[in-house]
Design an enzyme around this catalytic site. Structure first.
Site, PDB file in Angstrom:
ATOM      1  N   CYS A 117     -11.359 -28.404  39.307  1.00 17.76           N
ATOM      2  CA  CYS A 117     -11.452 -26.954  39.396  1.00 17.76           C
ATOM      3  C   CYS A 117     -12.339 -26.566  40.579  1.00 17.76           C
ATOM      4  CB  CYS A 117     -12.030 -26.386  38.106  1.00 17.76           C
ATOM      5  SG  CYS A 117     -12.094 -24.569  38.064  1.00 17.76           S
ATOM      6  N   HIS A 129     -12.869 -28.403  32.967  1.00 17.92           N
ATOM      7  CA  HIS A 129     -14.224 -28.238  32.445  1.00 17.92           C
ATOM      8  C   HIS A 129     -14.245 -27.128  31.399  1.00 17.92           C
ATOM      9  CE1 HIS A 129     -15.382 -24.468  34.639  1.00 17.92           C
ATOM     10  NE2 HIS A 129     -14.406 -24.855  35.433  1.00 17.92           N
ATOM     11  N   ARG A 138     -19.798 -25.204  39.864  1.00 13.89           N
ATOM     12  CA  ARG A 138     -20.656 -26.013  38.984  1.00 13.89           C
ATOM     13  C   ARG A 138     -20.079 -27.391  38.705  1.00 13.89           C
ATOM     14  NH1 ARG A 138     -20.508 -21.965  34.086  1.00 13.89           N
ATOM     15  NH2 ARG A 138     -18.319 -22.092  34.764  1.00 13.89           N
ATOM     16  N   ASP A 178     -14.493 -24.338  40.587  1.00 14.58           N
ATOM     17  CA  ASP A 178     -15.778 -23.853  40.075  1.00 14.58           C
ATOM     18  C   ASP A 178     -16.937 -24.582  40.767  1.00 14.58           C
ATOM     19  OD1 ASP A 178     -18.150 -23.594  38.273  1.00 14.58           O
ATOM     20  OD2 ASP A 178     -16.736 -22.522  37.001  1.00 14.58           O
ATOM     21  N   CYS A 183     -14.088 -22.797  31.612  1.00 13.18           N
ATOM     22  CA  CYS A 183     -13.354 -22.501  32.846  1.00 13.18           C
ATOM     23  C   CYS A 183     -12.884 -21.049  32.872  1.00 13.18           C
ATOM     24  CB  CYS A 183     -12.150 -23.439  32.962  1.00 13.18           C
ATOM     25  SG  CYS A 183     -11.110 -23.148  34.407  1.00 13.18           S
TER      26      CYS A 183
END
Length: 212
Positions: free
Chosen positions: A44, A100, A48, A46, A103
């Site tokens: 992803c 994750h 993080r 993202d 999400c």
């Protein structure tokens, strides 16, 4: 403030280079000679969920493709180009699809709100929910349903990846290649292996029958 942040990024780069050279004066010289990573990571976007840090890998050890909700869309030429290069040029041995928990893309696909152009991408995620609607709708706890959707989405992307012509051709040519599905927890940093480890069409069919 934005200009200060930008300058800080450049300063951080210089400090990182200095630290690396202090540890190993030949670090960048070796890195510049080429890459031979054993792993392709499809994850992803993202911020993080950094691929290298999660598995403790150094630059040059993980080939990475990231998009919203770690999707494998068969019309996505970006993803297919990365996959083709990884499998046919780099000869990677493992592909990990890593989602994750928490999400945002998955969460958006659970509702009916419009987010603009991203709705076109989210529609692919919504298809996963539609495939598994009876199972997901039966889960009353919202967080539990969210987490299960994250896991099911990863599994669907693993199976979709295994069905691409690129992976199919690799297996037909007896290339050593395994596709895995993981979910990462932002809360504790731990990876959950979803135990969908596919290395052939036979294994794909077996897993498909068991889980779906």
């Amino acid at each position: 403030m934005p200009h200060r942040l930008y300058k800080q990024l450049l300063d951080n780069n210089k400090k990182w280079v200095a630290n690396k050279l202090n540890e190993d004066p030949e670090y960048f010289t070796r890195l510049a000679q080429g890459q031979k990573p054993p792993l392709l990571w499809i994850g992803c976007a993202d911020s993080r969920v950094p691929a290298n840090q999660i598995v403790g890998a150094e630059p040059g050890e993980v080939f990475v493709h990231r998009n919203i909700a770690n999707m494998v869309v068969h019309s996505d030429m970006n993803m297919l180009s990365v996959l083709d290069y990884a499998v046919n040029v780099l000869k990677i041995q493992h592909i990990i699809v890593c989602g994750h928990y928490g999400c945002g893309g998955i969460q958006a696909a659970m509702g009916n709100s419009s987010f603009g152009i991203i709705d076109n991408w989210i529609s692919h995620i919504k298809d996963v929910y539609r495939f598994h609607r009876p199972e997901l709708d039966a889960i009353k706890d919202e967080k539990e349903r969210f987490d299960q959707f994250v896991e099911l989405n990863v599994k669907e992307q693993v199976f979709g990846l295994a069905r691409t012509s690129i992976v199919q051709a690799a297996w037909k040519n007896n290339q050593d290649l395994i596709v895995h599905g993981w979910v990462y927890s932002v809360n504790n940093g731990i990876v959950k292996d979803l135990e969908v480890n596919i290395n052939s069409n036979e294994q794909l069919e077996k897993t498909f029958q068991l889980d779906f």
